[in-house]
Scaffold this motif. Structure first.
Motif, PDB file in Angstrom:
ATOM      1  N   GLU A   1     -24.355  15.119   3.853  1.00 60.69           N
ATOM      2  CA  GLU A   1     -23.416  15.612   4.858  1.00 60.69           C
ATOM      3  C   GLU A   1     -23.319  17.126   4.798  1.00 60.69           C
ATOM      4  O   GLU A   1     -23.481  17.735   3.735  1.00 60.69           O
ATOM      5  CB  GLU A   1     -22.022  15.002   4.646  1.00 60.69           C
ATOM      6  N   GLY A   2     -23.048  17.721   5.924  1.00 62.66           N
ATOM      7  CA  GLY A   2     -22.835  19.155   5.979  1.00 62.66           C
ATOM      8  C   GLY A   2     -21.463  19.503   5.444  1.00 62.66           C
ATOM      9  O   GLY A   2     -20.485  18.826   5.756  1.00 62.66           O
ATOM     10  N   VAL A   3     -21.399  20.548   4.634  1.00 56.72           N
ATOM     11  CA  VAL A   3     -20.144  20.972   4.022  1.00 56.72           C
ATOM     12  C   VAL A   3     -19.632  22.254   4.672  1.00 56.72           C
ATOM     13  O   VAL A   3     -18.463  22.357   5.025  1.00 56.72           O
ATOM     14  CB  VAL A   3     -20.344  21.199   2.515  1.00 56.72           C
ATOM     15  N   SER A   4     -20.523  23.214   4.820  1.00 59.56           N
ATOM     16  CA  SER A   4     -20.098  24.507   5.350  1.00 59.56           C
ATOM     17  C   SER A   4     -21.318  25.260   5.848  1.00 59.56           C
ATOM     18  O   SER A   4     -22.456  24.949   5.475  1.00 59.56           O
ATOM     19  CB  SER A   4     -19.392  25.314   4.256  1.00 59.56           C
ATOM     20  N   CYS A   5     -21.068  26.251   6.693  1.00 61.82           N
ATOM     21  CA  CYS A   5     -22.166  27.075   7.194  1.00 61.82           C
ATOM     22  C   CYS A   5     -21.649  28.480   7.476  1.00 61.82           C
ATOM     23  O   CYS A   5     -20.471  28.657   7.831  1.00 61.82           O
ATOM     24  CB  CYS A   5     -22.756  26.469   8.460  1.00 61.82           C
ATOM     25  N   ILE A   6     -22.524  29.455   7.312  1.00 58.65           N
ATOM     26  CA  ILE A   6     -22.163  30.840   7.595  1.00 58.65           C
ATOM     27  C   ILE A   6     -23.268  31.468   8.430  1.00 58.65           C
ATOM     28  O   ILE A   6     -24.454  31.232   8.186  1.00 58.65           O
ATOM     29  CB  ILE A   6     -21.918  31.622   6.283  1.00 58.65           C
TER      30      ILE A   6
ATOM     31  N   LYS B   1     -11.835  17.639  -6.043  1.00 60.61           N
ATOM     32  CA  LYS B   1     -11.421  16.238  -6.130  1.00 60.61           C
ATOM     33  C   LYS B   1     -12.610  15.401  -6.606  1.00 60.61           C
ATOM     34  O   LYS B   1     -13.769  15.793  -6.397  1.00 60.61           O
ATOM     35  CB  LYS B   1     -10.980  15.748  -4.750  1.00 60.61           C
ATOM     36  N   PRO B   2     -12.359  14.234  -7.162  1.00 58.67           N
ATOM     37  CA  PRO B   2     -13.480  13.374  -7.579  1.00 58.67           C
ATOM     38  C   PRO B   2     -14.440  13.068  -6.439  1.00 58.67           C
ATOM     39  O   PRO B   2     -15.661  12.939  -6.665  1.00 58.67           O
ATOM     40  CB  PRO B   2     -12.772  12.118  -8.083  1.00 58.67           C
ATOM     41  N   GLU B   3     -13.930  12.984  -5.227  1.00 52.39           N
ATOM     42  CA  GLU B   3     -14.797  12.685  -4.079  1.00 52.39           C
ATOM     43  C   GLU B   3     -15.695  13.851  -3.684  1.00 52.39           C
ATOM     44  O   GLU B   3     -16.558  13.702  -2.812  1.00 52.39           O
ATOM     45  CB  GLU B   3     -13.970  12.232  -2.866  1.00 52.39           C
ATOM     46  N   ASP B   4     -15.517  15.009  -4.320  1.00 53.22           N
ATOM     47  CA  ASP B   4     -16.430  16.126  -4.106  1.00 53.22           C
ATOM     48  C   ASP B   4     -17.685  16.009  -4.972  1.00 53.22           C
ATOM     49  O   ASP B   4     -18.613  16.809  -4.835  1.00 53.22           O
ATOM     50  CB  ASP B   4     -15.742  17.457  -4.415  1.00 53.22           C
ATOM     51  N   THR B   5     -17.706  15.037  -5.857  1.00 58.99           N
ATOM     52  CA  THR B   5     -18.868  14.846  -6.718  1.00 58.99           C
ATOM     53  C   THR B   5     -20.108  14.538  -5.890  1.00 58.99           C
ATOM     54  O   THR B   5     -20.103  13.614  -5.073  1.00 58.99           O
ATOM     55  CB  THR B   5     -18.609  13.697  -7.710  1.00 58.99           C
ATOM     56  N   ALA B   6     -21.154  15.326  -6.095  1.00 56.65           N
ATOM     57  CA  ALA B   6     -22.384  15.182  -5.314  1.00 56.65           C
ATOM     58  C   ALA B   6     -23.400  16.203  -5.803  1.00 56.65           C
ATOM     59  O   ALA B   6     -23.063  17.106  -6.573  1.00 56.65           O
ATOM     60  CB  ALA B   6     -22.115  15.402  -3.831  1.00 56.65           C
ATOM     61  N   VAL B   7     -24.615  16.053  -5.322  1.00 54.76           N
ATOM     62  CA  VAL B   7     -25.606  17.129  -5.451  1.00 54.76           C
ATOM     63  C   VAL B   7     -25.438  18.030  -4.231  1.00 54.76           C
ATOM     64  O   VAL B   7     -25.426  17.540  -3.096  1.00 54.76           O
ATOM     65  CB  VAL B   7     -27.039  16.579  -5.528  1.00 54.76           C
ATOM     66  N   TYR B   8     -25.291  19.314  -4.499  1.00 55.37           N
ATOM     67  CA  TYR B   8     -25.071  20.284  -3.434  1.00 55.37           C
ATOM     68  C   TYR B   8     -26.365  21.061  -3.187  1.00 55.37           C
ATOM     69  O   TYR B   8     -27.006  21.547  -4.123  1.00 55.37           O
ATOM     70  CB  TYR B   8     -23.942  21.240  -3.817  1.00 55.37           C
ATOM     71  N   TYR B   9     -26.700  21.181  -1.919  1.00 57.59           N
ATOM     72  CA  TYR B   9     -27.913  21.870  -1.502  1.00 57.59           C
ATOM     73  C   TYR B   9     -27.558  22.992  -0.534  1.00 57.59           C
ATOM     74  O   TYR B   9     -26.640  22.846   0.275  1.00 57.59           O
ATOM     75  CB  TYR B   9     -28.862  20.912  -0.774  1.00 57.59           C
ATOM     76  N   CYS B  10     -28.324  24.059  -0.571  1.00 52.03           N
ATOM     77  CA  CYS B  10     -28.222  25.054   0.485  1.00 52.03           C
ATOM     78  C   CYS B  10     -29.508  25.016   1.320  1.00 52.03           C
ATOM     79  O   CYS B  10     -30.565  24.598   0.827  1.00 52.03           O
ATOM     80  CB  CYS B  10     -27.967  26.456  -0.053  1.00 52.03           C
ATOM     81  N   ALA B  11     -29.373  25.421   2.556  1.00 47.31           N
ATOM     82  CA  ALA B  11     -30.504  25.399   3.475  1.00 47.31           C
ATOM     83  C   ALA B  11     -30.430  26.598   4.398  1.00 47.31           C
ATOM     84  O   ALA B  11     -29.347  26.993   4.838  1.00 47.31           O
ATOM     85  CB  ALA B  11     -30.515  24.109   4.289  1.00 47.31           C
TER      86      ALA B  11
ATOM     87  N   GLY C   1     -26.496  27.044   5.365  1.00 43.52           N
ATOM     88  CA  GLY C   1     -25.597  25.897   5.295  1.00 43.52           C
ATOM     89  C   GLY C   1     -25.569  25.315   3.905  1.00 43.52           C
ATOM     90  O   GLY C   1     -26.567  25.357   3.173  1.00 43.52           O
ATOM     91  N   TRP C   2     -24.424  24.786   3.525  1.00 48.58           N
ATOM     92  CA  TRP C   2     -24.297  24.000   2.301  1.00 48.58           C
ATOM     93  C   TRP C   2     -24.154  22.536   2.706  1.00 48.58           C
ATOM     94  O   TRP C   2     -23.378  22.206   3.608  1.00 48.58           O
ATOM     95  CB  TRP C   2     -23.089  24.424   1.482  1.00 48.58           C
ATOM     96  N   PHE C   3     -24.868  21.691   2.019  1.00 48.12           N
ATOM     97  CA  PHE C   3     -24.838  20.258   2.242  1.00 48.12           C
ATOM     98  C   PHE C   3     -24.606  19.565   0.903  1.00 48.12           C
ATOM     99  O   PHE C   3     -24.811  20.158  -0.152  1.00 48.12           O
ATOM    100  CB  PHE C   3     -26.177  19.777   2.821  1.00 48.12           C
ATOM    101  N   ARG C   4     -24.185  18.316   0.944  1.00 47.32           N
ATOM    102  CA  ARG C   4     -24.044  17.568  -0.292  1.00 47.32           C
ATOM    103  C   ARG C   4     -24.420  16.116  -0.061  1.00 47.32           C
ATOM    104  O   ARG C   4     -24.322  15.601   1.050  1.00 47.32           O
ATOM    105  CB  ARG C   4     -22.623  17.670  -0.846  1.00 47.32           C
ATOM    106  N   GLN C   5     -24.837  15.484  -1.141  1.00 51.00           N
ATOM    107  CA  GLN C   5     -25.186  14.074  -1.086  1.00 51.00           C
ATOM    108  C   GLN C   5     -24.687  13.381  -2.342  1.00 51.00           C
ATOM    109  O   GLN C   5     -25.111  13.740  -3.456  1.00 51.00           O
ATOM    110  CB  GLN C   5     -26.684  13.876  -0.925  1.00 51.00           C
ATOM    111  N   ALA C   6     -23.806  12.447  -2.143  1.00 54.10           N
ATOM    112  CA  ALA C   6     -23.275  11.647  -3.242  1.00 54.10           C
ATOM    113  C   ALA C   6     -24.126  10.390  -3.395  1.00 54.10           C
ATOM    114  O   ALA C   6     -24.763   9.950  -2.432  1.00 54.10           O
ATOM    115  CB  ALA C   6     -21.824  11.280  -2.973  1.00 54.10           C
ATOM    116  N   PRO C   7     -24.141   9.788  -4.570  1.00 50.64           N
ATOM    117  CA  PRO C   7     -24.937   8.573  -4.776  1.00 50.64           C
ATOM    118  C   PRO C   7     -24.581   7.486  -3.769  1.00 50.64           C
ATOM    119  O   PRO C   7     -23.408   7.184  -3.559  1.00 50.64           O
ATOM    120  CB  PRO C   7     -24.567   8.146  -6.202  1.00 50.64           C
TER     121      PRO C   7
END
Length: 119
Positions: free
Chosen positions: A46-51, A87-97, A35-41
């Protein structure tokens, strides 16, 4: 030592693209859904995607559907997240898990990679 390492983040203008990579070491990636997750300041993660383990099933958050594509290359022990029309709202730290199943318990986490979308 089992770990995930993300790469590919950076600064991009609105409308631009980035491809994130999630590489596994110390274990075989095809044992897990990723899964890919992201966290904005100031916001919750939040979960973004999963495979799925085989790559035959994918899922996306509504906010990224049609713009992001998740894929995996089990031979390279790597999962990718292609991000287009950023988009600017995609700005975040992205994590995979690594997870046994999508939306399940996260077994391993990466350290994160910063994505900043700004003009």
């Amino acid at each position: 030592q089992s770990q995930l390492v993300e790469s590919g983040g950076g600064l991009v203008q609105p409308g631009g693209s980035l491809r994130l990579s999630c590489a596994a070491s110390g274990f075989t990636l095809d044992t897990y859904a990723i899964g890919w997750f992201r966290q904005a300041p100031g916001k919750e993660r939040e979960g973004v995607s999963c495979i799925s383990r085989s790559g035959g099933s994918t899922d996306y958050a509504n906010s990224v559907k049609g713009r992001f594509t998740i894929s995996r290359d089990n031979a390279k022990n790597t999962v990718y997240l292609q991000m287009n029309s950023l988009k600017p709202e995609d700005t975040a730290v992205y994590y995979c898990a690594a997870q046994y199943v999508c939306f399940g318990y996260q077994v391993y986490w990466g350290q994160g990679t910063q994505v900043t979308v700004s003009s």
